[in-house]
Design a protein around this motif. Structure first.
Motif, PDB file in Angstrom:
ATOM      1  N   ARG A   1       1.167  -1.255   0.279  1.00 49.33           N
ATOM      2  CA  ARG A   1      -0.205   0.170   0.065  1.00 49.33           C
ATOM      3  C   ARG A   1       1.050   1.197   0.657  1.00 49.33           C
ATOM      4  NH1 ARG A   1      -4.265  -2.335   4.345  1.00 49.33           N
ATOM      5  NH2 ARG A   1      -5.685  -3.652   3.013  1.00 49.33           N
ATOM      6  N   ILE A   2       1.893   1.295   0.579  1.00 54.34           N
ATOM      7  CA  ILE A   2       2.579   2.319   0.939  1.00 54.34           C
ATOM      8  C   ILE A   2       3.574   2.556  -0.971  1.00 54.34           C
ATOM      9  CG2 ILE A   2       5.192   3.375   1.161  1.00 54.34           C
ATOM     10  CD1 ILE A   2       4.152   2.508   4.261  1.00 54.34           C
ATOM     11  N   ASP A   3       4.055   1.848  -1.323  1.00 50.60           N
ATOM     12  CA  ASP A   3       4.266   1.528  -2.999  1.00 50.60           C
ATOM     13  C   ASP A   3       3.206   2.754  -3.768  1.00 50.60           C
ATOM     14  OD1 ASP A   3       6.533   0.584  -2.320  1.00 50.60           O
ATOM     15  OD2 ASP A   3       5.597  -1.963  -3.036  1.00 50.60           O
ATOM     16  N   ARG A   4       1.774   2.423  -3.406  1.00 42.93           N
ATOM     17  CA  ARG A   4       1.118   3.575  -3.877  1.00 42.93           C
ATOM     18  C   ARG A   4       0.964   5.127  -3.678  1.00 42.93           C
ATOM     19  NH1 ARG A   4      -3.878  -0.606  -4.066  1.00 42.93           N
ATOM     20  NH2 ARG A   4      -3.301  -1.953  -2.900  1.00 42.93           N
ATOM     21  N   VAL A   5       1.842   4.892  -2.261  1.00 36.09           N
ATOM     22  CA  VAL A   5       1.429   6.799  -1.913  1.00 36.09           C
ATOM     23  C   VAL A   5       2.919   7.367  -2.631  1.00 36.09           C
ATOM     24  CG1 VAL A   5       1.640   7.818   0.003  1.00 36.09           C
ATOM     25  CG2 VAL A   5       0.505   6.030   0.420  1.00 36.09           C
ATOM     26  N   LEU A   6       2.584   8.137  -3.202  1.00 38.68           N
ATOM     27  CA  LEU A   6       3.177   9.237  -4.118  1.00 38.68           C
ATOM     28  C   LEU A   6       3.390  10.365  -3.218  1.00 38.68           C
ATOM     29  CD1 LEU A   6       2.392   8.418  -7.477  1.00 38.68           C
ATOM     30  CD2 LEU A   6       3.715   7.662  -6.489  1.00 38.68           C
ATOM     31  N   LEU A   7       4.456  10.881  -2.252  1.00 39.35           N
ATOM     32  CA  LEU A   7       4.603  12.172  -1.402  1.00 39.35           C
ATOM     33  C   LEU A   7       6.189  13.053  -1.804  1.00 39.35           C
ATOM     34  CD1 LEU A   7       3.853  14.173   0.422  1.00 39.35           C
ATOM     35  CD2 LEU A   7       4.386  12.343   2.039  1.00 39.35           C
ATOM     36  N   PRO A   8       6.570  13.157  -2.322  1.00 33.36           N
ATOM     37  CA  PRO A   8       7.937  13.523  -2.455  1.00 33.36           C
ATOM     38  C   PRO A   8       8.781  13.941  -1.320  1.00 33.36           C
ATOM     39  CG  PRO A   8       6.645  14.576  -4.061  1.00 33.36           C
ATOM     40  CD  PRO A   8       6.007  13.998  -3.250  1.00 33.36           C
ATOM     41  N   ASN A   9       9.870  13.126  -1.186  1.00 34.48           N
ATOM     42  CA  ASN A   9      10.926  13.111   0.476  1.00 34.48           C
ATOM     43  C   ASN A   9      10.197  12.532   1.610  1.00 34.48           C
ATOM     44  OD1 ASN A   9      12.198  15.651  -1.024  1.00 34.48           O
ATOM     45  ND2 ASN A   9      10.306  17.006  -0.405  1.00 34.48           N
ATOM     46  N   CYS A  10       9.060  12.011   1.353  1.00 33.00           N
ATOM     47  CA  CYS A  10       8.554  11.141   2.091  1.00 33.00           C
ATOM     48  C   CYS A  10       9.401   9.891   3.073  1.00 33.00           C
ATOM     49  CB  CYS A  10       7.692  10.965   2.865  1.00 33.00           C
ATOM     50  SG  CYS A  10       7.259   8.688   1.338  1.00 33.00           S
ATOM     51  N   TYR A  11       9.486   9.345   4.261  1.00 34.70           N
ATOM     52  CA  TYR A  11      10.244   8.610   4.479  1.00 34.70           C
ATOM     53  C   TYR A  11       9.662   7.303   5.138  1.00 34.70           C
ATOM     54  CZ  TYR A  11      12.161  12.721   7.474  1.00 34.70           C
ATOM     55  OH  TYR A  11      11.900  13.768   8.797  1.00 34.70           O
ATOM     56  N   TYR A  12      10.210   6.214   5.879  1.00 30.62           N
ATOM     57  CA  TYR A  12       8.857   5.567   7.040  1.00 30.62           C
ATOM     58  C   TYR A  12      10.701   4.156   7.091  1.00 30.62           C
ATOM     59  CZ  TYR A  12       8.835   3.347   2.351  1.00 30.62           C
ATOM     60  OH  TYR A  12       8.532   2.835   1.075  1.00 30.62           O
ATOM     61  N   ARG A  13      10.095   3.774   8.431  1.00 31.99           N
ATOM     62  CA  ARG A  13      10.671   2.522   8.347  1.00 31.99           C
ATOM     63  C   ARG A  13      10.508   1.021   7.764  1.00 31.99           C
ATOM     64  NH1 ARG A  13      12.282   1.094  14.558  1.00 31.99           N
ATOM     65  NH2 ARG A  13      12.649  -0.295  13.493  1.00 31.99           N
ATOM     66  N   ASP A  14      11.180   0.434   6.723  1.00 31.81           N
ATOM     67  CA  ASP A  14      10.397  -0.615   6.343  1.00 31.81           C
ATOM     68  C   ASP A  14      10.645  -2.220   7.121  1.00 31.81           C
ATOM     69  OD1 ASP A  14      13.510  -1.270   6.397  1.00 31.81           O
ATOM     70  OD2 ASP A  14      13.393  -1.035   4.078  1.00 31.81           O
ATOM     71  N   ASP A  15      11.065  -2.323   8.257  1.00 31.87           N
ATOM     72  CA  ASP A  15      11.398  -2.967   9.142  1.00 31.87           C
ATOM     73  C   ASP A  15      10.113  -3.638   9.786  1.00 31.87           C
ATOM     74  OD1 ASP A  15      11.780  -1.525  10.667  1.00 31.87           O
ATOM     75  OD2 ASP A  15      13.856  -2.248  11.406  1.00 31.87           O
ATOM     76  N   ILE A  16       9.444  -2.708  10.421  1.00 32.01           N
ATOM     77  CA  ILE A  16       8.305  -2.506  11.112  1.00 32.01           C
ATOM     78  C   ILE A  16       7.319  -4.348  11.118  1.00 32.01           C
ATOM     79  CG2 ILE A  16       5.265  -2.145  12.258  1.00 32.01           C
ATOM     80  CD1 ILE A  16       7.949   0.042  12.024  1.00 32.01           C
ATOM     81  N   GLY A  17       7.047  -4.839  12.370  1.00 33.03           N
ATOM     82  CA  GLY A  17       7.251  -6.017  12.071  1.00 33.03           C
ATOM     83  C   GLY A  17       8.235  -7.432  12.169  1.00 33.03           C
ATOM     84  N   GLU A  18       9.307  -6.627  11.615  1.00 32.32           N
ATOM     85  CA  GLU A  18      10.174  -8.094  11.603  1.00 32.32           C
ATOM     86  C   GLU A  18      10.761  -8.109  12.695  1.00 32.32           C
ATOM     87  OE1 GLU A  18      13.490  -6.684   9.284  1.00 32.32           O
ATOM     88  OE2 GLU A  18      12.469  -6.563   7.607  1.00 32.32           O
ATOM     89  N   ARG A  19      10.793  -7.743  14.438  1.00 27.36           N
ATOM     90  CA  ARG A  19      11.708  -8.462  15.112  1.00 27.36           C
ATOM     91  C   ARG A  19      10.278  -9.335  15.128  1.00 27.36           C
ATOM     92  NH1 ARG A  19      11.092  -3.080  18.000  1.00 27.36           N
ATOM     93  NH2 ARG A  19       9.603  -3.946  19.021  1.00 27.36           N
ATOM     94  N   TRP A  20       8.777  -9.382  15.297  1.00 27.97           N
ATOM     95  CA  TRP A  20       8.061 -10.614  15.494  1.00 27.97           C
ATOM     96  C   TRP A  20       8.902 -12.126  14.973  1.00 27.97           C
ATOM     97  CZ3 TRP A  20       4.529 -11.680  18.890  1.00 27.97           C
ATOM     98  CH2 TRP A  20       3.836 -12.988  19.073  1.00 27.97           C
ATOM     99  N   VAL A  21       8.739 -11.184  13.169  1.00 33.28           N
ATOM    100  CA  VAL A  21       9.159 -13.108  12.319  1.00 33.28           C
ATOM    101  C   VAL A  21      10.868 -12.943  12.798  1.00 33.28           C
ATOM    102  CG1 VAL A  21       9.368 -13.446  10.125  1.00 33.28           C
ATOM    103  CG2 VAL A  21       7.810 -11.203  10.759  1.00 33.28           C
TER     104      VAL A  21
END
Length: 439
Positions: A404-424
């Motif tokens: 879903r994030i890949d379909r958000v077009l927002l210049p200069n935005c950033y986010y963490r790509d590891d949410i939920g990895e600690r559980w896995v």
């Protein structure tokens, strides 16, 4: 459920716009009040606003407070208690539950009075006394500011050195740069284990089931690196009254009933093979946790809030798997730099790569507004969106959210790509092996 009137109140920063928008989309009448002038445009176009929340009290069937703060002072608990005494249905705390977050020493007393062993800690109002304590009792510590300045999340510091030498250096630096604003701080021993929050909704008499268990991701960068931000994302699931619940909120249910607390309340803990070590209370909605809880409710959110505020012991239907939320931010978050915000982020257009240009499922507003059909960044903080995902496994939830994030077009935005990895990567296995997630 018939249409009801909901009054949402942000007496400091605007935090609850998405929840108000969800309730409005379910067919209820909503009015939203925002005190902070810099945040007044947040949720414009999504929900109706009011300039005087007190004038709406007789209109409202439910009043919802989103935080404990009234400007720079604690106070919504007192307001909520007064309104309940006048006969209003309110989602909000009490003066004593507000103190749980504002006064960490008081929170420790409440834990101890109810047979819950917190991590050893001590509150200080003098930097020299705190430094002497660390030198006399060398160990890794966590530094947690008290009062209004605790909202500057990057000031929370987790010590790394076994002798506490880095904490001494940090305290000296804080004394020079923040001493005029810090009314005190807590030094808490650092404990290793799995960090997990037990979160329940309380209707004034008891906890609503199921219970929510969530995992905060507070650092700015993947791998839990960088400054503390409050939160960059959350992973969670819902379950019954397992050992994690019974050894924390199970011991506090009577006290909360005496207080008449109504709303979400959370205890963040470190858990290991030796036991459950509570860290702190959040006696209010968490952010972006409430957005993810709202997304995972499969029964109407407005009906749930209405029944909660009226003490009707609601039984919400929730998603049975796993859920994650990712906060999408803009420069200079999490720092304050007006020039950078003006150049890179103010009024930034948010576009969606979908066939009709509409937002995909799971995209939620935080600091955003709707202007002539165009989503835009609003406010001053650089936190326009939260994107969620659900799945039968945590990996499935992660895949959906990031698609879903890949379909958000927002210049200069950033986010963490590891949410939920600690559980896995093992947190779930460890909690299960230690016996905390069973019936």
């Amino acid at each position: 459920m018939d249409s009801r009137n909901f009054l949402f109140c942000s007496l400091d920063a605007a935090l609850v716009g998405d929840l108000a928008w969800q309730v409005k989309r379910e067919g209820h009448d909503v009015r939203y009040y925002i005190e902070a002038e810099s945040d007044r445009a947040i949720a414009d176009g999504f929900v109706p606003k009011t300039d005087d929340w007190r004038a709406e009290l007789d209109w409202a069937d439910v009043v919802v407070f989103d935080d404990i703060w009234v400007g720079s002072d604690v106070g919504t608990g007192e307001l909520a208690a007064e309104l309940r005494a006048e006969g209003h249905a309110v989602v909000g705390g009490t003066p004593n539950t507000d103190r749980l977050e504002d006064d960490r020493g008081y929170a420790t007393e409440v834990f101890e009075d109810h047979g819950i062993d917190p991590i050893p800690s001590e509150v200080f109002h003098d930097f020299d006394a705190a430094i002497d304590h660390v030198r006399t009792n060398p160990a890794p510590y966590v530094v947690k500011p008290l009062g209004e300045v605790q909202n500057v999340k990057r000031l929370l510091y987790v010590g790394r050195e076994d002798d506490g030498s880095d904490v001494v250096d940090i305290l000296r630096a804080y004394e020079k740069s923040w001493g005029h604003r810090m009314k005190g701080f807590q030094l808490q021993r650092r404990v290793e284990g799995v960090e997990v929050a037990v979160c329940g909704f309380f209707d004034g008499d008891g906890f609503v089931e199921p219970i929510n268990f969530n995992f905060e991701h507070k650092k700015l960068f993947p791998g839990n690196i960088g400054p503390s931000t409050g939160e960059m994302g959350t992973s969670m699931f819902w379950a019954g009254r397992n050992r994690l619940f019974e050894e924390t909120f199970g011991k506090l249910e009577g006290w909360l009933a005496e207080e008449g607390y109504v709303g979400s309340i959370d205890i963040n803990c470190i858990v290991n093979e030796n036991g459950i070590h509570p860290l702190e209370f959040t006696p209010r909605f968490g952010y972006p946790t409430i957005v993810l809880q709202e997304e995972s409710l499969e029964s109407p959110t407005g009906e749930f809030l209405h029944d909660l505020a009226h003490g009707r012991n609601p039984s919400p239907e929730v998603h049975g798997g796993y859920q994650i939320a990712v906060r999408v931010v803009l420069p200079p978050f999490p720092f304050d730099d007006e020039k950078t915000y003006d150049e890179s982020s103010r009024n930034a257009a948010i576009v969606f790569d979908t066939p009709d240009g509409s937002p995909p499922e799971g995209v939620h507003i935080e600091d955003a507004k709707l202007v002539d059909g165009q989503w835009r960044a609003a406010g001053e903080s650089g936190m326009p969106l939260v994107v969620t995902g659900t799945g039968e496994t945590m990996a499935d939830a992660r895949e959906q959210a990031y698609d879903r994030i890949d379909r958000v077009l927002l210049p200069n935005c950033y986010y963490r790509d590891d949410i939920g990895e600690r559980w896995v990567d093992g947190d779930g296995d460890r909690l299960q092996a230690w016996g905390y997630l069973g019936p």
